[in-house]
Design an enzyme around this catalytic site. Structure first.
Site, PDB file in Angstrom:
ATOM      1  N   SER A   1      -3.510   0.275  -7.600  1.00  0.00           N
ATOM      2  CA  SER A   1      -3.516   1.600  -6.974  1.00  0.00           C
ATOM      3  C   SER A   1      -2.418   2.498  -7.573  1.00  0.00           C
ATOM      4  O   SER A   1      -2.709   3.539  -8.160  1.00  0.00           O
ATOM      5  CB  SER A   1      -3.330   1.430  -5.464  1.00  0.00           C
ATOM      6  OG  SER A   1      -3.242   2.675  -4.829  1.00  0.00           O
TER       7      SER A   1
ATOM      8  N   SER B   1      -5.502 -10.778 -17.144  1.00  0.00           N
ATOM      9  CA  SER B   1      -5.764  -9.748 -16.138  1.00  0.00           C
ATOM     10  C   SER B   1      -7.036  -8.967 -16.463  1.00  0.00           C
ATOM     11  O   SER B   1      -7.241  -8.522 -17.596  1.00  0.00           O
ATOM     12  CB  SER B   1      -4.586  -8.776 -16.064  1.00  0.00           C
ATOM     13  OG  SER B   1      -4.956  -7.639 -15.320  1.00  0.00           O
TER      14      SER B   1
ATOM     15  N   SER C   1      -7.629  -6.113 -15.487  1.00  0.00           N
ATOM     16  CA  SER C   1      -7.309  -4.681 -15.609  1.00  0.00           C
ATOM     17  C   SER C   1      -7.006  -4.274 -17.052  1.00  0.00           C
ATOM     18  O   SER C   1      -6.915  -3.085 -17.348  1.00  0.00           O
ATOM     19  CB  SER C   1      -6.090  -4.340 -14.750  1.00  0.00           C
ATOM     20  OG  SER C   1      -6.321  -4.658 -13.411  1.00  0.00           O
TER      21      SER C   1
ATOM     22  N   THR D   1       4.549  -8.924  -2.754  1.00  0.00           N
ATOM     23  CA  THR D   1       4.736 -10.366  -2.611  1.00  0.00           C
ATOM     24  C   THR D   1       4.820 -11.067  -3.967  1.00  0.00           C
ATOM     25  O   THR D   1       5.311 -12.185  -4.057  1.00  0.00           O
ATOM     26  CB  THR D   1       3.579 -10.993  -1.809  1.00  0.00           C
ATOM     27  OG1 THR D   1       2.336 -10.523  -2.353  1.00  0.00           O
ATOM     28  CG2 THR D   1       3.652 -10.600  -0.345  1.00  0.00           C
TER      29      THR D   1
ATOM     30  N   HIS E   1       8.449   0.870  -3.552  1.00  0.00           N
ATOM     31  CA  HIS E   1       8.699   0.440  -2.174  1.00  0.00           C
ATOM     32  C   HIS E   1       9.954  -0.424  -2.212  1.00  0.00           C
ATOM     33  O   HIS E   1      10.167  -1.162  -3.173  1.00  0.00           O
ATOM     34  CB  HIS E   1       7.487  -0.337  -1.648  1.00  0.00           C
ATOM     35  CG  HIS E   1       7.636  -0.875  -0.250  1.00  0.00           C
ATOM     36  ND1 HIS E   1       8.268  -0.175   0.761  1.00  0.00           N
ATOM     37  CD2 HIS E   1       7.240  -2.047   0.316  1.00  0.00           C
ATOM     38  CE1 HIS E   1       8.232  -0.896   1.875  1.00  0.00           C
ATOM     39  NE2 HIS E   1       7.629  -2.041   1.628  1.00  0.00           N
TER      40      HIS E   1
ATOM     41  N   GLU F   1       4.124   1.194  10.057  1.00  0.00           N
ATOM     42  CA  GLU F   1       2.851   0.479   9.932  1.00  0.00           C
ATOM     43  C   GLU F   1       2.654  -0.540  11.060  1.00  0.00           C
ATOM     44  O   GLU F   1       1.536  -0.782  11.488  1.00  0.00           O
ATOM     45  CB  GLU F   1       2.670  -0.139   8.535  1.00  0.00           C
ATOM     46  CG  GLU F   1       3.633  -1.220   8.146  1.00  0.00           C
ATOM     47  CD  GLU F   1       3.741  -1.424   6.626  1.00  0.00           C
ATOM     48  OE1 GLU F   1       3.331  -0.539   5.873  1.00  0.00           O
ATOM     49  OE2 GLU F   1       4.258  -2.481   6.206  1.00  0.00           O
TER      50      GLU F   1
ATOM     51  N   GLU G   1     -16.291   6.249  21.865  1.00  0.00           N
ATOM     52  CA  GLU G   1     -15.165   6.901  22.539  1.00  0.00           C
ATOM     53  C   GLU G   1     -13.806   6.373  22.092  1.00  0.00           C
ATOM     54  O   GLU G   1     -12.833   7.117  22.081  1.00  0.00           O
ATOM     55  CB  GLU G   1     -15.304   6.748  24.062  1.00  0.00           C
ATOM     56  CG  GLU G   1     -16.501   7.485  24.645  1.00  0.00           C
ATOM     57  CD  GLU G   1     -16.510   8.980  24.289  1.00  0.00           C
ATOM     58  OE1 GLU G   1     -15.429   9.570  24.156  1.00  0.00           O
ATOM     59  OE2 GLU G   1     -17.618   9.537  24.135  1.00  0.00           O
TER      60      GLU G   1
ATOM     61  N   GLU H   1     -14.341   8.489  17.429  1.00  0.00           N
ATOM     62  CA  GLU H   1     -13.806   9.843  17.603  1.00  0.00           C
ATOM     63  C   GLU H   1     -12.332   9.963  17.238  1.00  0.00           C
ATOM     64  O   GLU H   1     -11.785  11.065  17.173  1.00  0.00           O
ATOM     65  CB  GLU H   1     -14.055  10.321  19.041  1.00  0.00           C
ATOM     66  CG  GLU H   1     -15.532  10.593  19.262  1.00  0.00           C
ATOM     67  CD  GLU H   1     -15.844  11.262  20.597  1.00  0.00           C
ATOM     68  OE1 GLU H   1     -14.923  11.845  21.198  1.00  0.00           O
ATOM     69  OE2 GLU H   1     -17.010  11.182  21.010  1.00  0.00           O
TER      70      GLU H   1
END
Ligand code: NAD
Ligand code: MG
Length: 349
Positions: free
Chosen positions: A32, A56, A58, A89, A112, A199, A231, A235
């Protein structure tokens, strides 16, 4: 720099993109955040090497975009700045691999603060440690950049070995497009602890428990599962969109007076002082490292209780009724979902 906020906020005019243009940047991971940082840096005229494992999946995606791909170790050995964008991790293991490649004055960059703040990565004191953390998922960081728009971000300096770590971080933030929107100065501690608290208490933990408890209360009282789903879950999006656009006031202005009066008189009875005490307790566990230790141990053990909880959540009744009801709304939304699935799979290797 803006002084209308508590923390300093920087914009394009405060940052010098040439600082990062003079460096070679290794972007480790192509998920990401990784793909967005790598492509935005590349298009901002920065020399980028993507670091990925030999096997990988990617690799081909990054190469197809014209990026050079090497192993994390090789990329780090050539780089002046190493941006660590593999899953949190996995970062300690990847760091162990690249540590010997960090020269004095190099910069270790994160999106992060978890591993630095909780001591899972302890960089030598002769390297810079910075954080540039966009406040959006990577696909938006990328899309905004392509549309000449920005994504707000955070900037923090944990360790300034070269004397210009702040300039380097700000320059990186400008190159990925964050300074177009605003870069808020913070610390590794503040970012990590508020992120985990948010979070756990509101965004992921609090809101799902609220939804489930509301749903179960209605179903247990004999109402149909469909109505309970509409409900208590469906919504929610309308309400959150209003709050996102115009804060609580816009939401209250948009709902009926009955909904507003009912909400204002009942909300604090649901999330009451007892819930507030639990929030404070959870914050303490974030601050004193209890949560971090628990999560690290859970990972070391192969995630037994995580898997169990994840399974139980998937098997909750609201998921079954939701799947059937969402099919009714699915036309027109399929494309968007396919897009999301695609990003998810490419990040999952
Ligand atoms: P991700 O899961 O989307 O991608 C991680 C990538 O790392 C994978 O695509 C793969 O290329 C690579 N990878 C996976 N396992 C690996 C391994 N064992 N060894 C080497 N490489 C491996 O990750 P992400 O969500 O982009 O997160 C990266 C960092 O960005 C994290 O620190 C995260 O907290 C932070 N962050 C994420 C977001 C977000 O919205 N996703 C927002 C802000 C900050
Ligand atoms: Mg977060």
């Amino acid at each position: 720099m803006s002084d209308e906020f508590e923390n300093p906020v920087y914009y394009d005019d405060d940052a010098d993109v040439s600082v990062i243009q003079e460096q070679t940047v290794a972007v480790l991971g192509y998920g990401s955040q990784g793909h967005a940082h790598a492509l935005n840096l590349h298009e901002s005229g920065v020399e980028v090497i993507v670091g990925l494992r030999e096997d990988s999946s990617s690799r081909s995606a990054a190469e197809a975009e014209g990026l050079r791909v090497e192993t994390p170790k090789q990329a780090a050995s050539e780089a002046d700045l190493v941006s660590v964008l593999v899953p949190d991790t996995v970062q300690p293991a990847v760091y162990a691999e690249i540590e010997p490649e960090l020269d004095p004055g190099d910069t270790l960059q994160f999106a992060h603060g978890f591993n630095i703040h909780y001591g899972q990565i302890e960089p030598n004191e002769d390297v810079n440690v910075t954080m540039v953390a966009p406040k959006s998922p990577g696909h938006l960081v990328r899309r905004n950049y392509e549309n000449d728009e920005g994504t707000p971000g955070l900037l923090a300096v944990y360790q300034d070995a070269s004397g210009d770590a702040h300039d380097i971080g700000l320059s990186y933030a400008k190159a990925i497009g964050c300074a177009r929107a605003g870069v808020v100065e913070t610390t590794f501690r503040e970012e990590t602890e508020t992120d985990l608290f948010g979070e756990q208490v509101v965004l992921c933990g609090g809101v799902t428990s609220l939804v489930k408890q509301g749903y179960e209360t209605l179903v247990d009282a004999g109402y149909s599962r469909e109505m309970a789903y509409f409900e208590c879950l469906n919504e929610l999006k309308l309400i959150v969109d209003l709050m996102y656009e115009g804060g609580l006031s816009e939401m209250w202005d948009s709902v009926s007076d009955t909904a507003e009066y009912g909400g204002l008189t009942r909300g604090d009875r649901v999330v009451d002082e007892h819930a507030r005490e639990n929030m404070e307790q959870i914050l303490e566990e974030v601050q004193d490292g209890t949560f971090a230790r628990q999560w690290i141990t859970e990972n070391q053990a192969g995630r037994p209780s995580y898997k169990q909880l994840r399974n139980a959540e998937k098997n909750h009744d609201i998921e079954a009724v939701g799947e059937d009801l969402r099919a009714l709304f699915a036309w027109g939304e399929n494309e968007e979902r396919d897009e999301k699935e695609k990003t998810k799979t490419s990040a999952d290797d």
